[in-house]
Design an enzyme around this catalytic site. Sequence first.
Site, PDB file in Angstrom:
ATOM      1  N   TYR A 166       0.829  -1.222   0.000  1.00 40.19           N
ATOM      2  CA  TYR A 166       0.000   0.000   0.000  1.00 40.19           C
ATOM      3  C   TYR A 166       0.861   1.270   0.000  1.00 40.19           C
ATOM      4  CZ  TYR A 166      -3.193   3.483   2.083  1.00 40.19           C
ATOM      5  OH  TYR A 166      -3.923   4.608   2.375  1.00 40.19           O
ATOM      6  N   ASN A 210       9.595 -12.637  10.407  1.00 37.80           N
ATOM      7  CA  ASN A 210       9.553 -11.856   9.159  1.00 37.80           C
ATOM      8  C   ASN A 210      10.133 -10.451   9.345  1.00 37.80           C
ATOM      9  OD1 ASN A 210       8.744 -11.783   6.344  1.00 37.80           O
ATOM     10  ND2 ASN A 210       7.223 -10.278   6.966  1.00 37.80           N
ATOM     11  N   SER A 255       6.554   3.228  13.170  1.00 40.23           N
ATOM     12  CA  SER A 255       5.135   3.492  13.411  1.00 40.23           C
ATOM     13  C   SER A 255       4.960   4.293  14.688  1.00 40.23           C
ATOM     14  CB  SER A 255       4.412   2.149  13.551  1.00 40.23           C
ATOM     15  OG  SER A 255       3.111   2.343  14.054  1.00 40.23           O
ATOM     16  N   TYR A 296       3.511  -6.760  16.961  1.00 36.93           N
ATOM     17  CA  TYR A 296       3.777  -5.906  15.785  1.00 36.93           C
ATOM     18  C   TYR A 296       4.513  -4.639  16.220  1.00 36.93           C
ATOM     19  CZ  TYR A 296       3.053  -2.155  12.465  1.00 36.93           C
ATOM     20  OH  TYR A 296       3.264  -1.068  11.645  1.00 36.93           O
ATOM     21  N   LYS A 309       8.606  -3.218  15.710  1.00 40.20           N
ATOM     22  CA  LYS A 309       9.071  -1.895  15.250  1.00 40.20           C
ATOM     23  C   LYS A 309      10.016  -1.286  16.286  1.00 40.20           C
ATOM     24  CE  LYS A 309       6.822  -1.583  11.354  1.00 40.20           C
ATOM     25  NZ  LYS A 309       7.559  -1.715  10.098  1.00 40.20           N
ATOM     26  N   PHE A 338     -15.582   1.349  18.024  1.00 39.98           N
ATOM     27  CA  PHE A 338     -15.085   0.731  19.260  1.00 39.98           C
ATOM     28  C   PHE A 338     -15.001   1.736  20.406  1.00 39.98           C
ATOM     29  CE2 PHE A 338     -12.716  -2.039  16.013  1.00 39.98           C
ATOM     30  CZ  PHE A 338     -13.717  -3.004  16.007  1.00 39.98           C
ATOM     31  N   GLY A 354      -6.489  -2.840  23.772  1.00 42.80           N
ATOM     32  CA  GLY A 354      -5.205  -2.286  23.308  1.00 42.80           C
ATOM     33  C   GLY A 354      -5.324  -0.903  22.691  1.00 42.80           C
TER      34      GLY A 354
HETATM   35  P1  NAD Z   1       1.652  -3.692   3.043  1.00 41.93           P
HETATM   36  O1  NAD Z   1       1.422  -5.018   3.672  1.00 41.93           O
HETATM   37  O2  NAD Z   1       0.666  -3.184   2.069  1.00 41.93           O
HETATM   38  O3  NAD Z   1       3.092  -3.672   2.355  1.00 41.93           O
HETATM   39  C1  NAD Z   1       4.176  -4.429   2.843  1.00 41.93           C
HETATM   40  C2  NAD Z   1       4.793  -5.146   1.664  1.00 41.93           C
HETATM   41  O4  NAD Z   1       5.896  -5.915   2.125  1.00 41.93           O
HETATM   42  C3  NAD Z   1       3.834  -6.115   0.980  1.00 41.93           C
HETATM   43  O5  NAD Z   1       3.849  -5.881  -0.399  1.00 41.93           O
HETATM   44  C4  NAD Z   1       4.398  -7.497   1.316  1.00 41.93           C
HETATM   45  O6  NAD Z   1       4.136  -8.422   0.289  1.00 41.93           O
HETATM   46  C5  NAD Z   1       5.870  -7.199   1.498  1.00 41.93           C
HETATM   47  N1  NAD Z   1       6.596  -8.121   2.379  1.00 41.93           N
HETATM   48  C6  NAD Z   1       6.274  -8.499   3.647  1.00 41.93           C
HETATM   49  N2  NAD Z   1       7.217  -9.324   4.136  1.00 41.93           N
HETATM   50  C7  NAD Z   1       8.160  -9.465   3.182  1.00 41.93           C
HETATM   51  C8  NAD Z   1       9.385 -10.181   3.090  1.00 41.93           C
HETATM   52  N3  NAD Z   1       9.837 -10.938   4.099  1.00 41.93           N
HETATM   53  N4  NAD Z   1      10.100 -10.096   1.957  1.00 41.93           N
HETATM   54  C9  NAD Z   1       9.678  -9.351   0.908  1.00 41.93           C
HETATM   55  N5  NAD Z   1       8.542  -8.658   0.936  1.00 41.93           N
HETATM   56  C10 NAD Z   1       7.779  -8.699   2.063  1.00 41.93           C
HETATM   57  O7  NAD Z   1       1.844  -2.638   4.233  1.00 41.93           O
HETATM   58  P2  NAD Z   1       1.897  -1.057   4.178  1.00 41.93           P
HETATM   59  O8  NAD Z   1       0.654  -0.517   4.804  1.00 41.93           O
HETATM   60  O9  NAD Z   1       2.285  -0.597   2.839  1.00 41.93           O
HETATM   61  O10 NAD Z   1       3.070  -0.794   5.215  1.00 41.93           O
HETATM   62  C11 NAD Z   1       4.414  -0.636   4.795  1.00 41.93           C
HETATM   63  C12 NAD Z   1       5.299  -0.500   6.025  1.00 41.93           C
HETATM   64  O11 NAD Z   1       4.866   0.606   6.816  1.00 41.93           O
HETATM   65  C13 NAD Z   1       5.255  -1.732   6.939  1.00 41.93           C
HETATM   66  O12 NAD Z   1       6.549  -1.950   7.458  1.00 41.93           O
HETATM   67  C14 NAD Z   1       4.321  -1.294   8.058  1.00 41.93           C
HETATM   68  O13 NAD Z   1       4.589  -1.956   9.259  1.00 41.93           O
HETATM   69  C15 NAD Z   1       4.635   0.190   8.145  1.00 41.93           C
HETATM   70  N6  NAD Z   1       3.522   0.967   8.712  1.00 41.93           N
HETATM   71  C16 NAD Z   1       2.291   0.880   8.140  1.00 41.93           C
HETATM   72  C17 NAD Z   1       1.225   1.583   8.690  1.00 41.93           C
HETATM   73  C18 NAD Z   1      -0.153   1.472   8.080  1.00 41.93           C
HETATM   74  O14 NAD Z   1      -1.113   1.891   8.723  1.00 41.93           O
HETATM   75  N7  NAD Z   1      -0.317   0.988   6.865  1.00 41.93           N
HETATM   76  C19 NAD Z   1       1.418   2.389   9.836  1.00 41.93           C
HETATM   77  C20 NAD Z   1       2.704   2.463  10.374  1.00 41.93           C
HETATM   78  C21 NAD Z   1       3.758   1.755   9.806  1.00 41.93           C
HETATM   79  C1  UD1 Z   2      -3.721   0.412  14.345  1.00 43.02           C
HETATM   80  C2  UD1 Z   2      -2.810  -0.361  15.249  1.00 43.02           C
HETATM   81  C3  UD1 Z   2      -1.432   0.255  15.174  1.00 43.02           C
HETATM   82  C4  UD1 Z   2      -0.926   0.253  13.728  1.00 43.02           C
HETATM   83  C5  UD1 Z   2      -1.942   0.986  12.861  1.00 43.02           C
HETATM   84  C6  UD1 Z   2      -1.586   0.907  11.410  1.00 43.02           C
HETATM   85  C7  UD1 Z   2      -4.249  -1.272  17.002  1.00 43.02           C
HETATM   86  C8  UD1 Z   2      -4.585  -1.250  18.450  1.00 43.02           C
HETATM   87  N1  UD1 Z   2      -3.339  -0.352  16.597  1.00 43.02           N
HETATM   88  O1  UD1 Z   2      -3.742   1.756  14.775  1.00 43.02           O
HETATM   89  O2  UD1 Z   2      -0.534  -0.482  15.987  1.00 43.02           O
HETATM   90  O3  UD1 Z   2       0.325   0.900  13.624  1.00 43.02           O
HETATM   91  O4  UD1 Z   2      -3.240   0.385  13.018  1.00 43.02           O
HETATM   92  O5  UD1 Z   2      -1.711  -0.397  10.922  1.00 43.02           O
HETATM   93  O6  UD1 Z   2      -4.778  -2.062  16.256  1.00 43.02           O
HETATM   94  N2  UD1 Z   2     -11.981   1.828  14.800  1.00 43.02           N
HETATM   95  C9  UD1 Z   2     -13.324   1.556  14.931  1.00 43.02           C
HETATM   96  N3  UD1 Z   2     -13.849   0.545  14.193  1.00 43.02           N
HETATM   97  C10 UD1 Z   2     -13.115  -0.226  13.346  1.00 43.02           C
HETATM   98  C11 UD1 Z   2     -11.726   0.046  13.215  1.00 43.02           C
HETATM   99  C12 UD1 Z   2     -11.196   1.077  13.978  1.00 43.02           C
HETATM  100  O7  UD1 Z   2     -14.018   2.235  15.688  1.00 43.02           O
HETATM  101  O8  UD1 Z   2     -13.666  -1.153  12.712  1.00 43.02           O
HETATM  102  C13 UD1 Z   2     -11.392   2.943  15.573  1.00 43.02           C
HETATM  103  C14 UD1 Z   2     -10.312   2.529  16.546  1.00 43.02           C
HETATM  104  O9  UD1 Z   2     -10.846   2.188  17.787  1.00 43.02           O
HETATM  105  C15 UD1 Z   2      -9.434   3.792  16.575  1.00 43.02           C
HETATM  106  C16 UD1 Z   2      -9.584   4.364  15.171  1.00 43.02           C
HETATM  107  O10 UD1 Z   2     -10.771   3.794  14.630  1.00 43.02           O
HETATM  108  O11 UD1 Z   2      -9.961   4.723  17.481  1.00 43.02           O
HETATM  109  C17 UD1 Z   2      -8.433   4.013  14.240  1.00 43.02           C
HETATM  110  O12 UD1 Z   2      -8.232   2.603  14.258  1.00 43.02           O
HETATM  111  P1  UD1 Z   2      -7.223   1.868  13.237  1.00 43.02           P
HETATM  112  O13 UD1 Z   2      -7.498   2.330  11.862  1.00 43.02           O
HETATM  113  O14 UD1 Z   2      -7.315   0.411  13.517  1.00 43.02           O
HETATM  114  O15 UD1 Z   2      -5.807   2.451  13.638  1.00 43.02           O
HETATM  115  P2  UD1 Z   2      -5.080   2.470  15.079  1.00 43.02           P
HETATM  116  O16 UD1 Z   2      -5.815   1.722  16.102  1.00 43.02           O
HETATM  117  O17 UD1 Z   2      -4.742   3.889  15.380  1.00 43.02           O
END
Ligand code: NAD
Ligand code: UD1
Length: 338
Positions: free
Chosen positions: A11, A99, A124, A149, A153, A218, A294
Amino acid sequence: MKILVTGGAGYIGSHTVIELQAAGHEVVVVDNLVNSNLTALKRVEQISGKAVPFLEADLRDRAAMERVCGSYCFDCCVHFAGFKSVGESVSQPWKYYDNNITGTLVLLDVLGKTGCKNLIFSSSAAVYGEPEIIPVTEECPRGQCANPYAQSKFMLEQIMMDLQKADPEWNMVLLRYFNPIGAHKSGMIGEDPRGVPNNLMPYITQVAVGKLEKLSIFGDDYDTLDGTGVRDYIHVVDLAKGHVKVLDSIEGQCGLEIFNLGTGVGYSVLDVVKSFEKVNDVKIAYEIKERRAGDIAVCYSDPGKAQRVLGWKAEYGIEDMCRDSWNWQKNHPNGFKD
Ligand code: NAD
Ligand code: UD1
């Protein structure tokens, strides 16, 4: 610059590849497609009009990583690859530590040995746990991580800090993302979670498109204006542009820097639902449920350091994020399968 993008089919990675190419960088993607689809990269190529060299490989496959890093001599690595589902990390912690930690250890070793010591890492806001200071600055102490998770990080940040201390030639930039949502303006790429979404925006868009019946909110008894949780939602394109700004500043640097990437504005769950309904003219059915284990009440960033040091500031607001998320989902109800 010649840049290795791990997880570039995912993404955030796919949106970042577009911005990197637009800024003139040469990009190579390594991804094992465990949580993504090659179609995303094909669409990136259509959007950017440039080829995206791609290697399907797991970061833990040392031989494959040595081959790619040895043949390209990268200037920098933007490291997205990893697992990110909080719930799954609680039920399958080994899978997450293996991983996220092993993959990164192999990557760092191979990068170092092939002379690429510039790294941008996707961390994150989860590392702050329940933040001690709101808005959260980079100085805010890292907190008690609520799940494996977030812990992975936290540990990876520590590994990078220790590595950089031991070998000051490294230049590490740790980016702490807040809550990325939205999609590319074209509506051709976006977030495509497997199974039922855990995060708020993909859940809302799937209710809007009729794949899910109603949103569960939630908790409405938090100490916030309307009682629902408050977060710092950031447009994924703004986030992607943040990486380009880091690259602009990286050349010739050594050290370790940490930046929050957020907007600095907190929105409640109900704010997001209302914005989505207003800008897209669709109704989102919802019901109030128990708090999710959480979860914290409020988390939003102070993004001032990124603005001061990198000249980066999020440009898009919540309405853009809601519009673009919906534009992607309504045109692709089944994600990249459509
Ligand atoms: P995503 O799952 O869409 O993208 C991660 C990509 O990494 C995927 O394409 C997956 O196939 C690939 N991948 C996973 N393990 C692998 C491996 N061992 N070798 C090669 N490829 C591998 O996730 P995203 O939302 O794009 O997130 C990207 C990064 O940002 C992640 O590290 C995630 O933890 C971090 N992050 C995401 C969010 C979020 O809300 N999306 C928030 C904070 C941090
Ligand atoms: C979550 C993760 C966080 C991670 C981030 C990005 C948890 C506790 N935290 O953050 O570690 O880095 O995603 O992947 O899961 N909500 C609802 N209904 C839903 C989904 C969410 O009410 O179906 C609310 C949640 O309670 C929160 C807000 O929406 O208040 C955002 O939730 P979410 O999108 O899951 O992100 P985080 O919880 O901030």
